[in-house]
Scaffold this active site. Structure first.
Site, PDB file in Angstrom:
ATOM      1  N   TYR A 142       0.850  -1.188   0.000  1.00  0.00           N
ATOM      2  CA  TYR A 142       0.000   0.000   0.000  1.00  0.00           C
ATOM      3  C   TYR A 142       0.881   1.232   0.000  1.00  0.00           C
ATOM      4  O   TYR A 142       1.834   1.327   0.788  1.00  0.00           O
ATOM      5  CB  TYR A 142      -0.928   0.014   1.220  1.00  0.00           C
ATOM      6  CG  TYR A 142      -1.845   1.224   1.265  1.00  0.00           C
ATOM      7  CD1 TYR A 142      -2.852   1.389   0.313  1.00  0.00           C
ATOM      8  CD2 TYR A 142      -1.706   2.199   2.247  1.00  0.00           C
ATOM      9  CE1 TYR A 142      -3.697   2.498   0.343  1.00  0.00           C
ATOM     10  CE2 TYR A 142      -2.542   3.311   2.290  1.00  0.00           C
ATOM     11  CZ  TYR A 142      -3.534   3.452   1.336  1.00  0.00           C
ATOM     12  OH  TYR A 142      -4.365   4.546   1.375  1.00  0.00           O
ATOM     13  N   ASP A 234       9.205   2.371   0.758  1.00  0.00           N
ATOM     14  CA  ASP A 234       8.132   3.127   1.378  1.00  0.00           C
ATOM     15  C   ASP A 234       8.158   2.811   2.874  1.00  0.00           C
ATOM     16  O   ASP A 234       7.659   1.780   3.316  1.00  0.00           O
ATOM     17  CB  ASP A 234       6.785   2.746   0.751  1.00  0.00           C
ATOM     18  CG  ASP A 234       5.641   3.566   1.336  1.00  0.00           C
ATOM     19  OD1 ASP A 234       5.877   4.302   2.315  1.00  0.00           O
ATOM     20  OD2 ASP A 234       4.512   3.468   0.812  1.00  0.00           O
ATOM     21  N   LYS A 263       3.600   9.371   8.821  1.00  0.00           N
ATOM     22  CA  LYS A 263       3.248   8.822  10.133  1.00  0.00           C
ATOM     23  C   LYS A 263       4.171   9.364  11.244  1.00  0.00           C
ATOM     24  O   LYS A 263       4.065  10.529  11.583  1.00  0.00           O
ATOM     25  CB  LYS A 263       3.185   7.295  10.069  1.00  0.00           C
ATOM     26  CG  LYS A 263       2.098   6.869   9.056  1.00  0.00           C
ATOM     27  CD  LYS A 263       1.569   5.479   9.151  1.00  0.00           C
ATOM     28  CE  LYS A 263       0.303   5.359   8.313  1.00  0.00           C
ATOM     29  NZ  LYS A 263       0.367   4.464   7.176  1.00  0.00           N
TER      30      LYS A 263
HETATM   31  C1  LIG Z   1      -0.120   4.862   5.660  1.00  0.00           C
HETATM   32  C2  LIG Z   1       0.707   4.529   4.502  1.00  0.00           C
HETATM   33  C3  LIG Z   1       0.715   5.307   3.336  1.00  0.00           C
HETATM   34  C4  LIG Z   1      -0.240   6.453   3.139  1.00  0.00           C
HETATM   35  O1  LIG Z   1       0.012   7.488   4.016  1.00  0.00           O
HETATM   36  P1  LIG Z   1      -1.131   8.599   4.245  1.00  0.00           P
HETATM   37  O2  LIG Z   1      -0.508   9.568   5.187  1.00  0.00           O
HETATM   38  O3  LIG Z   1      -2.319   7.866   4.794  1.00  0.00           O
HETATM   39  O4  LIG Z   1      -1.426   9.201   2.925  1.00  0.00           O
HETATM   40  C5  LIG Z   1       1.611   4.999   2.336  1.00  0.00           C
HETATM   41  N1  LIG Z   1       2.461   3.970   2.459  1.00  0.00           N
HETATM   42  C6  LIG Z   1       2.485   3.184   3.551  1.00  0.00           C
HETATM   43  C7  LIG Z   1       3.481   2.069   3.638  1.00  0.00           C
HETATM   44  C8  LIG Z   1       1.606   3.430   4.604  1.00  0.00           C
HETATM   45  O5  LIG Z   1       1.617   2.629   5.678  1.00  0.00           O
END
Ligand SMILES: *Cc1c(COP(=O)(O)O)cnc(C)c1O
Length: 446
Positions: A142, A234, A263
């Site tokens: 994701y 990511d 985050k």
């Molecule tokens: C949460 C998350 C995202 C998206 O981040 P948002 O701040 O919700 O847009 C992208 N990549 C990973 C791995 C995530 O856990």
């Protein structure tokens, strides 16, 4: 437990917010608990019910709900100076220096406002820098709500995974199964010259935390190097959580070209970042010509929250504490399910944990499987551990969503919405919280 106020609020919400929420995963059945406030490792809902909270904002709240005095003071001081300026401030430089000092691959950063914005910008940067178009992603990974990665299917048959994403976007994305060394080899053989980047989470945090098989990331690194593609980690979820301040890349010993953060880097406020070597980052405008910009980017209050959170973690035993409790939860849950459901897998590492209701191949093992942060072929449960996103997605999701999560909530343990979302331990959680949580798991499995 009484949930009347939450039910009434959800009823009102359904009239003015699509699905009653502002982020889809929050719409738990039959209706979500509306949260009134946090308290350390707990949340209290609108009906006054108290829960031990392992959602922790879906990851950002490393320190829990009560921010330490130093973090609170920095936020309040920044706020009282004025919210933001549209001109640079010292705090952006300080946070960038801090991250560059601790994360092996990062020399420079561009701050943005969310994880989604970070991955959007990283993908554009990779395409601009390499002059190539295709992005390889992992099935079940994701990267936020963005067009280039809302893509499902496989290498031969990529399709957009949401209405509103034109099929032409999907044509530039190549989804492959995580941990499948033959699939990635083949993709590079066929498309090597067209691949701008491989974009992957270090572990599939958004499918419960499937860990990499030993050698997989090393293979990605090699293939990218041979073909001139970039490797993007990511680390929006794993950054400053797995591996502490060096992030998952430090723990795994693999150096990506680009890293996305969000985050924890905003300390509970909206912030994100793309990091990497100056040679690549300076392709962003105004240093280079890959366009990137944002009114709120480097927002002083979010920068202050992020910097003081990370400083606090550096100066206190935050990672020792959260990782110790995370391990207690993983081994405690494994112990509980080893009789009743030995095929279930406990995913997660450091302060992440998740019990996945898998059944496949469970008959000939007598212990629940805990793979850790990396899967090695010589471990006892190697054959039974989920290797891909699909392995987790095929688990007993209804049992998790409809029976387990609601039962845990009634026991005062607040878990993430479904089987796919990881759970997080914060510095505010206590040994007593862990004991109480394990009692609730035991209750359910008895
Ligand atoms: C949460 C998350 C995202 C998206 O981040 P948002 O701040 O919700 O847009 C992208 N990549 C990973 C791995 C995530 O856990």
């Amino acid at each position: 437990m009484n949930h009347e106020t939450s039910r009434d609020l959800y009823d009102r919400a359904l009239s003015v917010l699509p699905g009653g929420v502002n982020s889809s995963v929050r719409a738990t059945q039959p209706y979500p608990a509306f949260i009134e406030r946090g308290d350390g490792g707990h949340v209290i809902d609108a009906d006054g019910n108290r829960y031990i909270d392992y959602v922790m904002g879906y990851g950002p709240l490393l320190l829990g709900h009560d921010l330490p005095e130093s973090v609170r003071a920095a936020i309040q001081s920044s706020m009282s100076d004025g919210p933001m300026y549209g001109a640079p401030t010292e705090i952006e430089v300080e946070l960038a220096e801090f991250v560059a000092r601790h994360v092996p691959s990062v020399e420079m950063l561009r701050f943005v406002n969310s994880g989604t914005e970070a991955t959007v910008s990283a993908v554009r940067l990779a395409r601009g820098y390499t002059g190539r178009g295709k992005i390889v992603v992992m099935q079940g990974g994701y990267h936020g709500a963005q067009e280039s990665t809302l893509v499902a299917g496989d290498a031969e048959n990529a399709r957009s995974s949401s209405p509103g994403v034109p099929q032409t976007f999907a044509e530039h994305t190549i989804p492959v199964p995580f941990n499948d060394s033959e699939a990635i080899e083949e993709v590079f053989e066929t498309h090597g010259e067209e691949i701008a980047a491989v974009l992957t989470e270090p572990l599939l945090g958004n499918t419960a935390g499937v860990p990499p098989v030993e050698g997989y990331h090393e293979q990605l690194r090699e293939l990218c190097d041979e073909s001139g593609a970039l490797l993007i980690f990511d680390e929006v979820m794993t950054g400053f959580r797995v591996g502490g301040l060096q992030c998952a890349q430090g723990k795994l010993g693999v150096t990506p070209d680009l890293t996305t953060f969000a985050k924890i880097i905003g300390g509970g406020f909206p912030a994100g970042a793309v990091g990497g070597p100056a040679e690549i980052l300076e392709s962003f405008t105004p240093a280079g010509d890959v366009f990137q910009s944002g009114t709120f980017s480097g927002h002083p209050v979010a920068m202050a929250a992020g910097l003081e959170t990370l400083r606090y973690a550096a100066e206190n035993d935050v990672y020792d504490h959260v990782n110790r409790l995370g391990k207690q939860l993983r081994t405690g849950i494994a112990d509980i399910v080893s009789d009743r459901a030995p095929g279930y897998t406990i995913l997660g590492t450091d302060s992440m944990f998740k019990l996945v209701f898998t059944r496949a191949g469970a008959t000939d093992i007598d212990e629940a499987c805990i793979p850790g942060y990396r899967q090695t072929p010589d471990s006892d449960c190697f054959d039974h551990c989920p290797k891909t996103g699909a392995d987790v997605e095929s688990a007993e999701t209804d049992r998790w969503d409809r029976l387990f999560r609601p039962a845990m909530k009634e026991e005062g343990v607040f878990l993430t919405a479904n089987q796919l979302e990881s759970q997080f331990v914060s510095d505010a959680h206590t040994d007593e919280d862990v004991e109480q949580t394990l009692e609730a798991y035991k209750e359910f499995f008895e």
